[in-house]
Design an enzyme around this catalytic site. Sequence first.
Site, PDB file in Angstrom:
ATOM      1  N   GLY A 280      22.575  -1.437  -6.179  1.00 11.74           N
ATOM      2  CA  GLY A 280      23.218  -0.262  -6.767  1.00 11.74           C
ATOM      3  C   GLY A 280      22.482   0.216  -8.008  1.00 11.74           C
TER       4      GLY A 280
ATOM      5  N   CYS B 120      22.658   3.140 -11.759  1.00 10.44           N
ATOM      6  CA  CYS B 120      23.728   4.099 -11.492  1.00 10.44           C
ATOM      7  C   CYS B 120      25.042   3.400 -11.190  1.00 10.44           C
ATOM      8  CB  CYS B 120      23.312   4.990 -10.325  1.00 10.44           C
ATOM      9  SG  CYS B 120      24.604   6.082  -9.772  1.00 10.44           S
TER      10      CYS B 120
ATOM     11  N   VAL C 284      19.257   7.968 -26.955  1.00 12.10           N
ATOM     12  CA  VAL C 284      18.248   8.992 -27.254  1.00 12.10           C
ATOM     13  C   VAL C 284      17.311   9.214 -26.068  1.00 12.10           C
ATOM     14  CG1 VAL C 284      18.340   8.668 -29.751  1.00 12.10           C
ATOM     15  CG2 VAL C 284      16.772   7.270 -28.388  1.00 12.10           C
TER      16      VAL C 284
ATOM     17  N   ARG D   7      16.053   8.013 -21.787  1.00 13.63           N
ATOM     18  CA  ARG D   7      15.646   6.852 -20.994  1.00 13.63           C
ATOM     19  C   ARG D   7      14.178   6.996 -20.633  1.00 13.63           C
ATOM     20  NH1 ARG D   7      19.477   3.484 -19.185  1.00 13.63           N
ATOM     21  NH2 ARG D   7      18.389   2.978 -17.247  1.00 13.63           N
TER      22      ARG D   7
ATOM     23  N   HIS E  21      43.927  29.647  -2.348  1.00 12.44           N
ATOM     24  CA  HIS E  21      44.838  29.800  -3.477  1.00 12.44           C
ATOM     25  C   HIS E  21      45.901  28.710  -3.419  1.00 12.44           C
ATOM     26  CE1 HIS E  21      47.143  31.738  -6.608  1.00 12.44           C
ATOM     27  NE2 HIS E  21      48.227  31.596  -5.860  1.00 12.44           N
TER      28      HIS E  21
HETATM   29  P1  FAD Z   1      17.749   2.657 -11.003  1.00 14.11           P
HETATM   30  O1  FAD Z   1      19.114   3.023 -10.644  1.00 14.11           O
HETATM   31  O2  FAD Z   1      17.418   2.397 -12.420  1.00 14.11           O
HETATM   32  O3  FAD Z   1      17.396   1.385 -10.132  1.00 14.11           O
HETATM   33  C1  FAD Z   1      16.193   0.698 -10.271  1.00 14.11           C
HETATM   34  C2  FAD Z   1      16.427  -0.731  -9.850  1.00 14.11           C
HETATM   35  O4  FAD Z   1      15.173  -1.367  -9.702  1.00 14.11           O
HETATM   36  C3  FAD Z   1      17.209  -1.556 -10.851  1.00 14.11           C
HETATM   37  O5  FAD Z   1      18.342  -2.126 -10.230  1.00 14.11           O
HETATM   38  C4  FAD Z   1      16.244  -2.644 -11.295  1.00 14.11           C
HETATM   39  O6  FAD Z   1      16.879  -3.894 -11.486  1.00 14.11           O
HETATM   40  C5  FAD Z   1      15.283  -2.704 -10.130  1.00 14.11           C
HETATM   41  N1  FAD Z   1      13.941  -3.138 -10.465  1.00 14.11           N
HETATM   42  C6  FAD Z   1      13.094  -2.566 -11.353  1.00 14.11           C
HETATM   43  N2  FAD Z   1      11.904  -3.186 -11.332  1.00 14.11           N
HETATM   44  C7  FAD Z   1      12.011  -4.179 -10.426  1.00 14.11           C
HETATM   45  C8  FAD Z   1      11.110  -5.181  -9.967  1.00 14.11           C
HETATM   46  N3  FAD Z   1       9.862  -5.252 -10.416  1.00 14.11           N
HETATM   47  N4  FAD Z   1      11.552  -6.045  -9.032  1.00 14.11           N
HETATM   48  C9  FAD Z   1      12.813  -5.971  -8.557  1.00 14.11           C
HETATM   49  N5  FAD Z   1      13.696  -5.042  -8.937  1.00 14.11           N
HETATM   50  C10 FAD Z   1      13.294  -4.163  -9.865  1.00 14.11           C
HETATM   51  N6  FAD Z   1      22.981  10.109 -13.035  1.00 14.11           N
HETATM   52  C11 FAD Z   1      23.738  10.987 -12.348  1.00 14.11           C
HETATM   53  O7  FAD Z   1      23.231  11.651 -11.438  1.00 14.11           O
HETATM   54  N7  FAD Z   1      25.072  11.163 -12.636  1.00 14.11           N
HETATM   55  C12 FAD Z   1      25.680  10.459 -13.618  1.00 14.11           C
HETATM   56  O8  FAD Z   1      26.879  10.637 -13.856  1.00 14.11           O
HETATM   57  C13 FAD Z   1      24.906   9.525 -14.354  1.00 14.11           C
HETATM   58  N8  FAD Z   1      25.487   8.805 -15.330  1.00 14.11           N
HETATM   59  C14 FAD Z   1      24.730   7.874 -15.994  1.00 14.11           C
HETATM   60  C15 FAD Z   1      25.341   7.144 -17.006  1.00 14.11           C
HETATM   61  C16 FAD Z   1      24.621   6.200 -17.701  1.00 14.11           C
HETATM   62  C17 FAD Z   1      25.303   5.398 -18.785  1.00 14.11           C
HETATM   63  C18 FAD Z   1      23.253   5.976 -17.369  1.00 14.11           C
HETATM   64  C19 FAD Z   1      22.456   4.930 -18.101  1.00 14.11           C
HETATM   65  C20 FAD Z   1      22.633   6.716 -16.381  1.00 14.11           C
HETATM   66  C21 FAD Z   1      23.365   7.677 -15.692  1.00 14.11           C
HETATM   67  N9  FAD Z   1      22.787   8.458 -14.698  1.00 14.11           N
HETATM   68  C22 FAD Z   1      23.543   9.369 -14.023  1.00 14.11           C
HETATM   69  C23 FAD Z   1      21.363   8.326 -14.330  1.00 14.11           C
HETATM   70  C24 FAD Z   1      21.217   7.467 -13.062  1.00 14.11           C
HETATM   71  O9  FAD Z   1      21.789   6.198 -13.288  1.00 14.11           O
HETATM   72  C25 FAD Z   1      19.755   7.332 -12.691  1.00 14.11           C
HETATM   73  O10 FAD Z   1      19.171   8.605 -12.561  1.00 14.11           O
HETATM   74  C26 FAD Z   1      19.594   6.595 -11.374  1.00 14.11           C
HETATM   75  O11 FAD Z   1      20.175   5.307 -11.434  1.00 14.11           O
HETATM   76  C27 FAD Z   1      18.114   6.463 -11.001  1.00 14.11           C
HETATM   77  O12 FAD Z   1      18.005   5.783  -9.795  1.00 14.11           O
HETATM   78  P2  FAD Z   1      16.722   4.930  -9.449  1.00 14.11           P
HETATM   79  O13 FAD Z   1      16.958   4.368  -8.084  1.00 14.11           O
HETATM   80  O14 FAD Z   1      15.507   5.711  -9.693  1.00 14.11           O
HETATM   81  O15 FAD Z   1      16.681   3.736 -10.506  1.00 14.11           O
HETATM   82  P1  NAD Z   2      19.485  12.750 -23.150  1.00 10.64           P
HETATM   83  O1  NAD Z   2      18.083  13.126 -22.982  1.00 10.64           O
HETATM   84  O2  NAD Z   2      20.515  13.390 -22.317  1.00 10.64           O
HETATM   85  O3  NAD Z   2      19.929  12.989 -24.667  1.00 10.64           O
HETATM   86  C1  NAD Z   2      19.249  12.395 -25.721  1.00 10.64           C
HETATM   87  C2  NAD Z   2      19.625  13.155 -26.988  1.00 10.64           C
HETATM   88  O4  NAD Z   2      19.177  12.398 -28.093  1.00 10.64           O
HETATM   89  C3  NAD Z   2      18.973  14.522 -27.091  1.00 10.64           C
HETATM   90  O5  NAD Z   2      19.954  15.471 -27.419  1.00 10.64           O
HETATM   91  C4  NAD Z   2      17.939  14.346 -28.208  1.00 10.64           C
HETATM   92  O6  NAD Z   2      17.723  15.522 -28.935  1.00 10.64           O
HETATM   93  C5  NAD Z   2      18.603  13.280 -29.048  1.00 10.64           C
HETATM   94  N1  NAD Z   2      17.696  12.467 -29.855  1.00 10.64           N
HETATM   95  C6  NAD Z   2      16.471  11.982 -29.519  1.00 10.64           C
HETATM   96  N2  NAD Z   2      15.977  11.228 -30.522  1.00 10.64           N
HETATM   97  C7  NAD Z   2      16.906  11.228 -31.499  1.00 10.64           C
HETATM   98  C8  NAD Z   2      17.004  10.621 -32.778  1.00 10.64           C
HETATM   99  N3  NAD Z   2      16.025   9.839 -33.242  1.00 10.64           N
HETATM  100  N4  NAD Z   2      18.104  10.844 -33.531  1.00 10.64           N
HETATM  101  C9  NAD Z   2      19.118  11.626 -33.054  1.00 10.64           C
HETATM  102  N5  NAD Z   2      19.080  12.229 -31.846  1.00 10.64           N
HETATM  103  C10 NAD Z   2      18.002  12.023 -31.089  1.00 10.64           C
HETATM  104  O7  NAD Z   2      19.492  11.150 -23.002  1.00 10.64           O
HETATM  105  P2  NAD Z   2      20.667  10.127 -22.728  1.00 10.64           P
HETATM  106  O8  NAD Z   2      21.972  10.674 -23.182  1.00 10.64           O
HETATM  107  O9  NAD Z   2      20.191   8.824 -23.277  1.00 10.64           O
HETATM  108  O10 NAD Z   2      20.678  10.032 -21.155  1.00 10.64           O
HETATM  109  C11 NAD Z   2      19.496   9.639 -20.459  1.00 10.64           C
HETATM  110  C12 NAD Z   2      19.431  10.266 -19.107  1.00 10.64           C
HETATM  111  O11 NAD Z   2      20.376   9.657 -18.240  1.00 10.64           O
HETATM  112  C13 NAD Z   2      19.806  11.741 -19.085  1.00 10.64           C
HETATM  113  O12 NAD Z   2      18.728  12.550 -19.433  1.00 10.64           O
HETATM  114  C14 NAD Z   2      20.197  11.945 -17.658  1.00 10.64           C
HETATM  115  O13 NAD Z   2      19.038  12.128 -16.896  1.00 10.64           O
HETATM  116  C15 NAD Z   2      20.838  10.611 -17.296  1.00 10.64           C
HETATM  117  N6  NAD Z   2      22.316  10.719 -17.367  1.00 10.64           N
HETATM  118  C16 NAD Z   2      22.945  11.634 -16.580  1.00 10.64           C
HETATM  119  C17 NAD Z   2      24.316  11.752 -16.623  1.00 10.64           C
HETATM  120  C18 NAD Z   2      24.980  12.747 -15.728  1.00 10.64           C
HETATM  121  O14 NAD Z   2      24.343  13.219 -14.812  1.00 10.64           O
HETATM  122  N7  NAD Z   2      26.243  13.091 -15.963  1.00 10.64           N
HETATM  123  C19 NAD Z   2      25.067  10.977 -17.484  1.00 10.64           C
HETATM  124  C20 NAD Z   2      24.405  10.064 -18.287  1.00 10.64           C
HETATM  125  C21 NAD Z   2      23.023   9.948 -18.214  1.00 10.64           C
END
Ligand code: FAD
Ligand code: NAD
Length: 467
Positions: free
Chosen positions: A41, A44, A272, A274, A446
Amino acid sequence: MTETLRPKVLVVGGGPGGYVAAIRAGQLGLDTVLVESGRLGGTCLTRGCIPSKALIHAAGLYEEAMLASAEVGRFGIHLSQAPSLRFEETIGWKDGIVDRLSGGVGGLLRKAKVKTLTGWASFSDAKTCTVETPDGLVTIRPEHVILATGSTAVELPFLPFGGKVISSTEALSLAEVPATLAVVGGGYIGLELGIAFAKLGSKVTIVEALDRILPLYDAALTAPVLRWLDKHGVTVHLGAKALGQDDEGLLIETAGGKSQLTVPADRILVTVGRKPLTEGWGLDQMALAMEGRFVKIDDRCATSTTHVWAIGDLVGEPMLAHKASAQGEMVAEVISGHRRRFDPVAIAAVCFTEPEIVSVGLTPDQAPEGVETVVGQFPFQANGRALSMQAGDDAGFVRVLARKADHRILGIQAVGRHVSEFAGEFATLMEMGAVLEDVAGTIHVHPTLGEAIHESALKALGHAIHI
Ligand code: FAD
Ligand code: NAD
């Protein structure tokens, strides 16, 4: 003893990119191995999208119950005392959802006949990978590699993670709700989690370096969120810089460096951005071209090395789960011989703030130069369903942007409670190349919030009914 596997496809990473790629590859009859070091998973499902939305939901219920226990009550509902929050149970409930979904992914992989290995994948060259599994060392020599290693939280050198400084991962598994929470970064995670903790009772302060929150969205879309923050006592410092921490909390600089202050903070949540996970697994052994911090790919997600593919957060913005999954599905089909390209008209984005924001395509201020456009905006205040479910009073709206000449929809956005559910309709309109008349001619049920989508198109055509 070292086992050697020679599958058609090796997928590295079991997040929404990797596990979807593996399932699709398995469905297509490709002999597939998936390696995941943590839980199926990925970010995400285990520490991102799903757990954060669970926390946001629980926080919303708690806030509603608090309101009902206040003197004035809530729609005639009065609770005789304030609700109590047993946060460890909330976290336990959230963990239960994660367990269920992660287990479900395992089941889907088995059904698709994908072999799953637990361990860290490490490459010595582009087609040689070793994994230290609980059952011993496994060497994998695949024909195709799909890299889906995802991303990790960016750390600030002067606020390293540890102690009271936490990333979203720790924030989603805290033992208790912090009395004071400073959030560095007013983007997606900072606002989604900052608002959730504010609803749970934390005194939240958001520190954003730019002069606006959620810089990805325009000011009209973020205004209702700013209003909510203001009304609910969340302090927002814009154009402010975090400097470090002291015993009291977070040290910041405001007003372009003219003043410094300490934001009281039991916890400092740093959000800030990812960064792609490009280290520790042998990327440098694979001769992959890079594009900045990301692995460079073409429109089929092919890297510069033959039969090595890359998807998801590893390959660039938008770092969203649905983009990762769409790329994963496509790559599996490309490997099995389908003619596919990753060429979406638009990728919808949703921010699960209070209220929510959804955006697809261009916003009015992104309208291409020299192209005349029309905008139709319809407020939820004039939508019956919104009023009947407390979604009409937060200045939310639906807004559509279309080319004036042929009414082709260029972008569509909404801000308001529950509007995340519009993402599918919005994306479909864009992919189908819809014109305003398509929306205007579609009978929307509606009473639903979706009637506001219909009305926004009517408004752009100059004849909205309810405003
Ligand atoms: P990941 O989900 O990061 O999966 C990568 C996996 O690879 C990990 O499980 C890791 O353990 C594994 N891995 C890495 N290197 C290795 C290795 N060498 N060997 C074995 N395993 C390895 N996105 C949305 O669209 N909607 C949201 O609401 C949303 N909310 C978010 C909230 C938070 C708090 C965070 C942090 C992110 C959120 N995101 C959201 C972003 C979303 O989680 C990512 O865009 C998504 O997970 C990316 O998928 P991925 O498969 O590229 O990588
Ligand atoms: P983000 O890029 O959304 O926001 C980071 C913020 O931090 C920006 O507004 C930036 O100006 C600010 N910032 C950067 N450096 C700073 C500093 N030194 N001091 C103060 N502010 C600073 O990043 P995030 O909130 O960490 O989320 C990471 C990524 O995860 C998102 O870009 C998105 O792709 C994904 N995500 C998506 C969802 C969703 O789809 N609902 C939810 C959570 C995360």
